[in-house]
Design a protein around this motif. Sequence first.
Motif, PDB file in Angstrom:
ATOM      1  N   ALA A  58      53.270  75.857  55.697  1.00 52.53           N
ATOM      2  CA  ALA A  58      52.877  74.496  56.043  1.00 52.53           C
ATOM      3  C   ALA A  58      53.983  73.515  55.671  1.00 52.53           C
ATOM      4  N   SER A  65      54.877  69.155  50.828  1.00 52.83           N
ATOM      5  CA  SER A  65      54.062  68.040  50.356  1.00 52.83           C
ATOM      6  C   SER A  65      54.924  67.029  49.611  1.00 52.83           C
ATOM      7  N   THR A  71      52.373  76.337  50.708  1.00 43.03           N
ATOM      8  CA  THR A  71      51.091  76.871  51.164  1.00 43.03           C
ATOM      9  C   THR A  71      51.264  77.375  52.588  1.00 43.03           C
ATOM     10  N   ALA A 119      50.360  77.702  56.529  1.00 48.54           N
ATOM     11  CA  ALA A 119      49.847  76.768  57.526  1.00 48.54           C
ATOM     12  C   ALA A 119      48.376  77.017  57.815  1.00 48.54           C
ATOM     13  N   SER A 120      47.941  78.266  57.682  1.00 48.02           N
ATOM     14  CA  SER A 120      46.546  78.619  57.922  1.00 48.02           C
ATOM     15  C   SER A 120      45.652  78.291  56.739  1.00 48.02           C
ATOM     16  N   GLY A 121      46.256  77.869  55.637  1.00 45.75           N
ATOM     17  CA  GLY A 121      45.512  77.549  54.440  1.00 45.75           C
ATOM     18  C   GLY A 121      45.636  78.626  53.384  1.00 45.75           C
ATOM     19  N   SER A 122      45.955  78.241  52.163  1.00 47.03           N
ATOM     20  CA  SER A 122      46.069  79.179  51.039  1.00 47.03           C
ATOM     21  C   SER A 122      46.237  78.380  49.766  1.00 47.03           C
ATOM     22  N   ASP A 123      46.121  79.053  48.645  1.00 46.81           N
ATOM     23  CA  ASP A 123      46.428  78.411  47.371  1.00 46.81           C
ATOM     24  C   ASP A 123      47.917  78.082  47.324  1.00 46.81           C
ATOM     25  N   ALA A 124      48.254  76.992  46.673  1.00 42.54           N
ATOM     26  CA  ALA A 124      49.658  76.578  46.558  1.00 42.54           C
ATOM     27  C   ALA A 124      50.390  77.462  45.555  1.00 42.54           C
TER      28      ALA A 124
END
Length: 417
Positions: free
Chosen positions: A223, A226, A234, A236-241
């Motif tokens: 992704a 930040s 993280t 792009a599909s979503g996950s823990d940082a």
Amino acid sequence: MKIAIVGAGIIGVTTAWELVSDGHEVTVFERRGAAAEEASFANAGVVAPGYVTPWAAPGMRGKVLRSLLSSHGAIKLRWPLSTRDLGWMSRWQKACKLETYLANRARMQRLAFYSRTRLHAVTEARELSYERSDGYLVLLRSKREKKLIQPGLEVLRSAGSVFREVDADEARLIEPALNPDTPLEGAIHLPEDEVANCRQFALLLKWEAEALGAQFHFNCDIAPLSRAVPTSLTLASGSDALQFDAIVVCAGLSSAALLRPLGLRIPLAPVYGHSVSAPVREPLNAPRSAVMDERYKVAISRLGQRVRVAGSAEIGGSPDAMSPAAIQTLYKVLHDWFPGAATLQSGIQQWKGARPMLPDGPPVLGASGIPGVWLNLGHGSSGWALSCGSARVLGDLIAGQDPGIDLEGLGIERLSL
């Protein structure tokens, strides 16, 4: 330090190698399923530092227009053209001034000669064995081409390249398989330049880096970074940082989107190239090393038991749509110079790759201005020729050491000018 590298093309792999060799804890994230699957996959493979120059050069706009009108022109515009492409072309035109070109050419060639030295050092130290051969021959079809290339020879002289102007007979002694029926006025022979398999080298060096502890993770689409925590990653599909001490962005075209939330505007655009690789049919009819057809800007390389023909520069269009006209030009140039060299009925690989180019030419190398975020990107069509040097320079910068090479004009500040 605990360092993450985003991207496992030739730039990311060489960077991983240098950083893990320096003792860092290195983790590499790549959105593709293996290393070197995009711009590094099937490029021409030529390492010729004296020919590493910016596209943005005086008179280049006229050359582009003439090329657009030629059926076998080296440069083409394809539809659709995005706003990114149009903005890139506008900045490219502004960079065509003589003073800007001379400065950028010097920057690229300093890095290219340093990179070739580093490539040889790594190859020797790790005893890497990959498809390669020495020598590069630039073919001049006519007296007009021989005259037009003279300013280019001054560039080679000023860069310190070793070369000789040779006549047609000597050119055919260097490359005996050259077709005697194709007109040849002469050639430029660069004996210290070479051709080598970029992807093979990348895979070998990846294994070497893994042996020292580097970890590679594939099918990982990262992704955008930040602004709040720029050294965390993280999916792009979503996950823990995941937290790191530093992040190095080597993600080619994807780099611009990754860096945008940090307020960094990287004017990268894809300039597409094509290649055809085919099995050698008869070794005596194939090139010994690499030649460049100066008229069509097409390289023909010998890579082990294959012949690779590479060229074209296309702005716009789709990354998945092969250009029949570009492929036709590659076959034409191959037939002109080495008829019968390759088996064209089976085992052929046609490839299209996007070179991540900046408008003025040189890559961006070093600190981003955001604490903990480092850049090694925008090498364009010279990624293979600049990779090993860029990686070593970045390793020295992260370590706070003097890289031993003038880095003026390679930092992020150049893009704000």
